[in-house]
Design a protein around this motif. Structure first.
Motif, PDB file in Angstrom:
ATOM      1  N   VAL A   1       0.854  -1.188   0.000  1.00 45.15           N
ATOM      2  CA  VAL A   1       0.000   0.000   0.000  1.00 45.15           C
ATOM      3  C   VAL A   1       0.889   1.237   0.000  1.00 45.15           C
ATOM      4  O   VAL A   1       1.837   1.338   0.801  1.00 45.15           O
ATOM      5  CB  VAL A   1      -0.927   0.011   1.231  1.00 45.15           C
TER       6      VAL A   1
ATOM      7  N   ILE B   1       0.522   5.515  -0.156  1.00 46.00           N
ATOM      8  CA  ILE B   1      -0.309   6.720  -0.172  1.00 46.00           C
ATOM      9  C   ILE B   1       0.383   7.766  -1.031  1.00 46.00           C
ATOM     10  O   ILE B   1       1.441   8.292  -0.675  1.00 46.00           O
ATOM     11  CB  ILE B   1      -0.546   7.235   1.257  1.00 46.00           C
TER      12      ILE B   1
ATOM     13  N   THR C   1      -4.579   6.566  -2.876  1.00 46.52           N
ATOM     14  CA  THR C   1      -3.798   5.421  -2.405  1.00 46.52           C
ATOM     15  C   THR C   1      -3.622   4.408  -3.525  1.00 46.52           C
ATOM     16  O   THR C   1      -4.590   4.032  -4.194  1.00 46.52           O
ATOM     17  CB  THR C   1      -4.492   4.752  -1.208  1.00 46.52           C
TER      18      THR C   1
ATOM     19  N   VAL D   1      -8.721   1.279   3.390  1.00 50.63           N
ATOM     20  CA  VAL D   1      -8.658   2.571   2.709  1.00 50.63           C
ATOM     21  C   VAL D   1     -10.084   3.104   2.695  1.00 50.63           C
ATOM     22  O   VAL D   1     -10.914   2.686   1.897  1.00 50.63           O
ATOM     23  CB  VAL D   1      -8.071   2.437   1.298  1.00 50.63           C
TER      24      VAL D   1
ATOM     25  N   VAL E   1      -6.550   4.275   6.419  1.00 48.60           N
ATOM     26  CA  VAL E   1      -6.194   5.443   5.609  1.00 48.60           C
ATOM     27  C   VAL E   1      -7.457   6.305   5.516  1.00 48.60           C
ATOM     28  O   VAL E   1      -8.416   5.939   4.842  1.00 48.60           O
ATOM     29  CB  VAL E   1      -5.723   5.040   4.202  1.00 48.60           C
TER      30      VAL E   1
END
Length: 221
Positions: A23, A25, A46, A163, A202
């Motif tokens: 992952v 961002i 993301t 997310v 997130v």
């Protein structure tokens, strides 16, 4: 019966490696008051890399060049993106969908693939499993709007990442999220669902944060 208590802590990293998914961002969302009843805002963007190349939210159109540059810096072109997932339909989350015409696109409950809209059961509460995604799934998390969704990413070094778009504005957002919510009661349930599921969240407009769960015995009165 023991009760679950949630403690969160901020994360400075924007990259969470893992197998089969990592992952990254690209854009940390923000929201700031600039006075005269105006504010500036953009949603987090993301990137998930693994069997699929997934982008969650596309920010506002004012961030177009930033997104293109961020993808390029990671060796990803818009045509490489296999899936775009927009957590809800606000302009600071869907503003650059046109950059990814080859991707499968999911905006809230609307799923578009290979030139056609495809039926799904997200609106009925069933998760959507991304084809070929090896555990990537989208779950319904309404409240901020009537059809918010969250991507659940297993298998990172910090565990499962959610997310979440604007289900969480940011860590410690108790002073703001209710006033931005279409249905605070439902959103409260969605937030609890994600706190139960995720090790990292997130949010839509702030840095990522960890979720630590502890069991506490209720006090006797």
């Amino acid at each position: 019966m023991e009760e679950t208590k949630y403690v969160t802590s901020p994360l400075s990293s924007h990259d969470f490696p893992g197998t089969p998914h990592s992952v990254h961002i690209l854009l940390e969302g923000y929201s700031r008051d600039v006075g005269d009843d105006r504010f500036q805002s953009d949603g987090s963007v993301t990137l998930i890399r693994g069997p699929l190349t997934v982008l969650v939210d596309t920010a506002g159109p004012w961030s177009r060049e930033f997104i293109l540059h961020s993808l390029q810096s990671r060796g990803v072109s818009p045509d490489d993106v296999t899936n775009v997932i927009c957590t809800h339909g606000h302009s600071d989350h869907v503003g650059n969908l046109n950059l990814f015409p080859k991707a499968e696109i999911l905006v809230s409950h609307d799923l578009w693939r290979d030139g056609f809209y495809v039926s799904n059961n997200l609106s009925k509460g069933d998760p959507y499993l991304l084809p070929g995604g090896e555990g990537l799934k989208v779950v319904q998390t309404p409240g901020h709007t009537g059809s918010d969704i969250t991507l659940i990413v297993p298998g990172t070094t910090l565990g499962t990442v959610a997310v979440a778009g604007d289900v969480f504005e940011r860590e410690d957002d108790e002073d703001t999220w209710r006033e931005l919510s279409e249905n605070p009661e439902i959103q409260e349930k969605s937030r609890r669902t994600l706190l139960d599921l995720a090790d990292v969240i997130v949010p839509g407009h702030g840095p990522p944060f960890r979720v630590i769960r502890t069991e506490q015995k209720p006090r006797c009165t």
